[in-house]
Design an enzyme around this catalytic site. Structure first.
Site, PDB file in Angstrom:
ATOM      1  N   HIS A   4      -5.665  15.625   1.680  1.00 53.04           N
ATOM      2  CA  HIS A   4      -4.924  14.392   1.988  1.00 53.04           C
ATOM      3  C   HIS A   4      -3.423  14.635   1.979  1.00 53.04           C
ATOM      4  O   HIS A   4      -2.688  14.035   2.767  1.00 53.04           O
ATOM      5  CB  HIS A   4      -5.277  13.314   0.957  1.00 53.04           C
ATOM      6  CG  HIS A   4      -4.418  12.084   1.051  1.00 53.04           C
ATOM      7  ND1 HIS A   4      -4.709  11.029   1.879  1.00 53.04           N
ATOM      8  CD2 HIS A   4      -3.270  11.755   0.418  1.00 53.04           C
ATOM      9  CE1 HIS A   4      -3.775  10.097   1.748  1.00 53.04           C
ATOM     10  NE2 HIS A   4      -2.893  10.509   0.866  1.00 53.04           N
TER      11      HIS A   4
ATOM     12  N   HIS B 169       1.891  14.492   4.324  1.00 52.16           N
ATOM     13  CA  HIS B 169       0.438  14.345   4.357  1.00 52.16           C
ATOM     14  C   HIS B 169      -0.098  15.018   5.620  1.00 52.16           C
ATOM     15  O   HIS B 169       0.101  14.515   6.726  1.00 52.16           O
ATOM     16  CB  HIS B 169       0.056  12.859   4.331  1.00 52.16           C
ATOM     17  CG  HIS B 169       0.576  12.133   3.122  1.00 52.16           C
ATOM     18  ND1 HIS B 169       1.873  11.683   3.052  1.00 52.16           N
ATOM     19  CD2 HIS B 169      -0.027  11.806   1.950  1.00 52.16           C
ATOM     20  CE1 HIS B 169       2.056  11.086   1.874  1.00 52.16           C
ATOM     21  NE2 HIS B 169       0.927  11.151   1.194  1.00 52.16           N
TER      22      HIS B 169
ATOM     23  N   HIS C  71       1.886 -23.605 -10.457  1.00 47.34           N
ATOM     24  CA  HIS C  71       2.378 -23.944  -9.129  1.00 47.34           C
ATOM     25  C   HIS C  71       3.882 -24.233  -9.107  1.00 47.34           C
ATOM     26  O   HIS C  71       4.403 -24.689  -8.095  1.00 47.34           O
ATOM     27  CB  HIS C  71       1.616 -25.154  -8.587  1.00 47.34           C
ATOM     28  CG  HIS C  71       0.225 -24.835  -8.137  1.00 47.34           C
ATOM     29  ND1 HIS C  71      -0.688 -24.210  -8.947  1.00 47.34           N
ATOM     30  CD2 HIS C  71      -0.405 -25.051  -6.949  1.00 47.34           C
ATOM     31  CE1 HIS C  71      -1.832 -24.060  -8.292  1.00 47.34           C
ATOM     32  NE2 HIS C  71      -1.684 -24.550  -7.075  1.00 47.34           N
TER      33      HIS C  71
ATOM     34  N   GLU D 191      -2.350 -15.950   2.464  1.00 46.16           N
ATOM     35  CA  GLU D 191      -0.890 -15.851   2.494  1.00 46.16           C
ATOM     36  C   GLU D 191      -0.414 -14.464   2.912  1.00 46.16           C
ATOM     37  O   GLU D 191       0.525 -14.336   3.709  1.00 46.16           O
ATOM     38  CB  GLU D 191      -0.302 -16.207   1.119  1.00 46.16           C
ATOM     39  CG  GLU D 191      -0.505 -17.650   0.692  1.00 46.16           C
ATOM     40  CD  GLU D 191      -1.834 -17.865  -0.012  1.00 46.16           C
ATOM     41  OE1 GLU D 191      -2.110 -19.007  -0.436  1.00 46.16           O
ATOM     42  OE2 GLU D 191      -2.608 -16.885  -0.153  1.00 46.16           O
TER      43      GLU D 191
END
Length: 672
Positions: A265, A35, A476, A414
């Site tokens: 890019h 890149h 869960h 999380e």
């Protein structure tokens, strides 16, 4: 973009920054992949940062009080490789640049912290770097509070692109940094308005300036190709008490035919276009050629921080021996000598008192004993403190008014928590652990994988580990998550059967130097199965015989976690039928796999005995122990899950899915 005007305005700076651009073009062209555009566009920012602001000594890249530089836009790795070569880094030689992205080279496609000392963190998955940086900045704050500003006082700088800021983890990181007023964190946003698919407008219209301000950041906007403006913005950012974002308006692949396009890019490899670009830069066309005066200037910039380092060494030597020893021990990731004794004492108490408690509570008991003797531990939870049992009374809460606090309320983040903990571990001097429900490893997974790849000992405390969660139901109740974690290289997955094994797992996790640990803990209460005190840490063996057959051994039951108690009940049923049964507890498959063959054969011997594995999860990963290790062909079975769970009390669920002592005993009998 008028390249000639930029050259004329500040010719010396132009050549210094263009060294990065030219080396990037050469490196990517040589590899025929990579890149090019981002390093070319951000070369001016990097030049001003490293030559005027970064507290960095190229000869001592691991100096503890250095400023940290994180390339969150890790695809632009030639930026940092070019910088390090130009400054005279001993590892990143010209030969390494020429072998960019090649097998065995240190100059990997994306920066990897375990290959090059001056690379602070492994980046590439967008957004991870900026989230790591929050952990770096938090670790600096905590250490500064513990040791004083004379020993710890540095900044964390980040280059992040449009892609980093689109990733959801970036919002978690930005919000955390703003909440905690991490004034030592400075982010450069490479505002080039280009993604692989085209302009940012194709997929996003977020006002990033307002977004950062909404999270209580200090924000500035500058021309990313104006060295004076960049210098002033960095100087201003260092003075603010808030985290800073400097929006740098840049041109991706500046000066190239692909400037300001999505093509810019990626890899710019056309030879004619490369030659034209260098001519426009006023740069020699020979590959990897840097004018001597430019190289000398950069080498001087690389040594600019040596005086700061020497002054720090003097200050550090004046600290008390106790403070020096504690600082050096934590930085080296050496566990305190007391750790083993503390764990042994707890194990003895448990073997005597035989409590019936959830292993998440067992974990809390272990931490209550360990945290006071390990001031480097930093705990936390993603809004589940009372459920994960990760907080002990001695820690104190990390906040703007208490930087000595060692417990972080991460909020419902999380992914951000896991990535920031990785940043803490990479910063050094602290040992982070954080908790959530085991099924929510799905949210934390990218960072857990990078902890393993980066070879850092982050500890992930995952409670509510099975259908034992009960009424919360299958959303869960993890069933596939153990297999996912175990299949990840360089990861230790502990599923302890009781408090004794939990304490042993913590001792191992907090002694690890290059491997993350996942502690998988129950919601429901479990009996103590290690009723006889043993000084040795048996969990370190990965698996061991917890109960031997009373007569001729005909069956071996292998369990983990909550299912070890079920195996013990099944053993009693089988023994009552005259079937001698050994029970093996296997708290860590990875450690058992590392034992020598003689030990593994001692625990799982060849012969006539049938084998039954028991775990409230999918079978994947078990066949190594049920079908391999010289097992009898066709004489093994597994009791566990092959579907998602259900919503009901835990006891009913274990009955429904057949994870019972009776079913285990019947499976063993059927094999016989």
């Amino acid at each position: 973009m008028d390249i000639a005007a930029l050259r004329e305005k500040n010719p010396e700076h132009w050549m210094q920054a263009t060294a990065i651009r030219a080396l990037t073009l050469d490196g990517v062209a040589g590899a025929n992949s990579g890149h090019s555009g981002m390093p070319m566009g951000m070369a001016d920012v990097a030049t001003i940062l490293f030559s005027k602001h970064m507290k960095f000594d190229v000869d001592n890249p691991l100096w503890p009080d250095r400023d940290r530089f994180i390339l969150s836009a890790g695809h632009g790795s030639m930026l940092i490789y070019s910088l390090l070569y130009l400054m005279g880094d001993k590892q990143v030689t010209l030969e390494q640049l020429k072998n960019f992205r090649q097998l065995g080279a240190l100059t990997a496609g994306h920066p990897e912290n375990f290959l090059i000392d001056a690379v602070e963190t492994t980046t590439g998955p967008l957004g991870q770097g900026i989230a790591n940086a929050v952990g770096f900045a938090m670790a600096e704050e905590i250490q500064r509070a513990q040791y004083g500003r004379k020993i710890v006082d540095h900044n964390t700088y980040v280059i992040a692109g449009d892609g980093c800021l689109m990733e959801g983890i970036s919002q978690e990181a930005i919000a955390l940094a703003g909440r905690h007023k991490l004034g030592n964190l400075i982010v450069f946003w490479d505002n080039n308005n280009i993604t692989i698919d085209g302009t940012v407008e194709l997929s996003d219209r977020t006002d990033q300036i307002k977004r950062f301000k909404a999270s209580d950041w200090h924000v500035q906007e500058v021309d990313g190709h104006d060295p004076e403006a960049i210098d002033y913005a960095i100087t201003t950012a260092k003075r603010t008490k808030k985290p800073s974002m400097i929006a740098c308006k840049t041109h991706i692949a500046i000066g190239h035919a692909a400037q300001d396009t999505s093509k810019g890019h990626g890899a710019l490899t056309d030879k004619d276009q490369l030659a034209t670009t260098k001519a426009g830069y006023g740069w020699p066309n020979m590959a990897f050629e840097v004018p001597a005066d430019v190289k000398a200037w950069w080498e001087a910039a690389g040594k600019r921080g040596s005086a700061d380092r020497e002054a720090w060494v003097t200050r550090f030597s004046q600290a008390s021996k106790q403070k020096q020893d504690r600082f050096n021990r934590a930085l080296a990731l050496d566990a305190p000598k007391k750790l083993s004794a503390v764990v042994k004492t707890l194990k003895k108490q448990i073997s005597e008192n035989l409590p019936t408690i959830a292993t998440r509570k067992s974990s809390e008991m272990a931490l209550a004993a360990i945290n006071p003797i390990m001031p480097e531990t930093v705990g936390g939870s993603a809004d589940l403190t009372g459920s994960n049992n990760t907080k002990t009374d001695d820690l104190g809460i990390f906040d703007t008014n208490n930087r000595k606090g060692r417990y972080v309320y991460w909020g419902i983040r999380e992914h951000g928590m896991a990535s920031a903990m990785n940043g803490m571990a990479l910063h050094g001097g602290v040992r982070p652990y954080g908790g959530t429900f085991f099924c929510f490893t799905d949210y934390a997974r990218p960072a857990m994988r990078l902890a393993a790849l980066s070879k850092i000992p982050t500890v992930f405390v995952m409670t509510h580990d099975s259908i034992g969660v009960g009424e919360d139901g299958p959303t869960h109740q993890p069933v596939e998550h153990l297999a996912i974690c175990r299949s990840t290289p360089n990861t230790l997955v502990f599923r302890p059967a009781d408090t004794v094994e939990t304490a042993e797992a913590w001792e191992l996790a907090l002694s690890s130097k290059s491997t993350p640990s996942v502690l998988v803990l129950t919601r429901q209460n479990l009996p103590t199965v290690r009723t006889k005190h043993r000084m040795k840490n048996l969990t370190s063996c990965g698996a061991y015989v917890i109960a031997e057959a009373e007569g001729k051994r005909q069956a071996i039951l292998i369990g983990t976690g909550s299912e070890v108690a079920i195996a013990m009940e099944a053993k009693a049923l089988l023994e009552a039928s005259g079937i001698g049964t050994r029970v093996v507890s296997m708290p860590c498959m990875e450690l058992f796999a590392k034992q020598d063959e003689a030990y593994r054969r001692k625990v799982l011997p060849a012969g006539a005995a049938v084998r039954v594995g028991i775990e409230a999860a999918v079978r994947q990963g078990w066949d190594q122990w049920l079908l391999g290790e010289r097992a009898r062909p066709g004489k093994s079975d597994f009791v566990g899950m092959d579907s998602f769970g259900a919503s009901a009390p835990a006891g009913q669920l274990f009955e429904k899915f057949g994870i019972t002592a009776e079913n285990v005993a019947n499976k063993a009998k059927a094999l016989l």
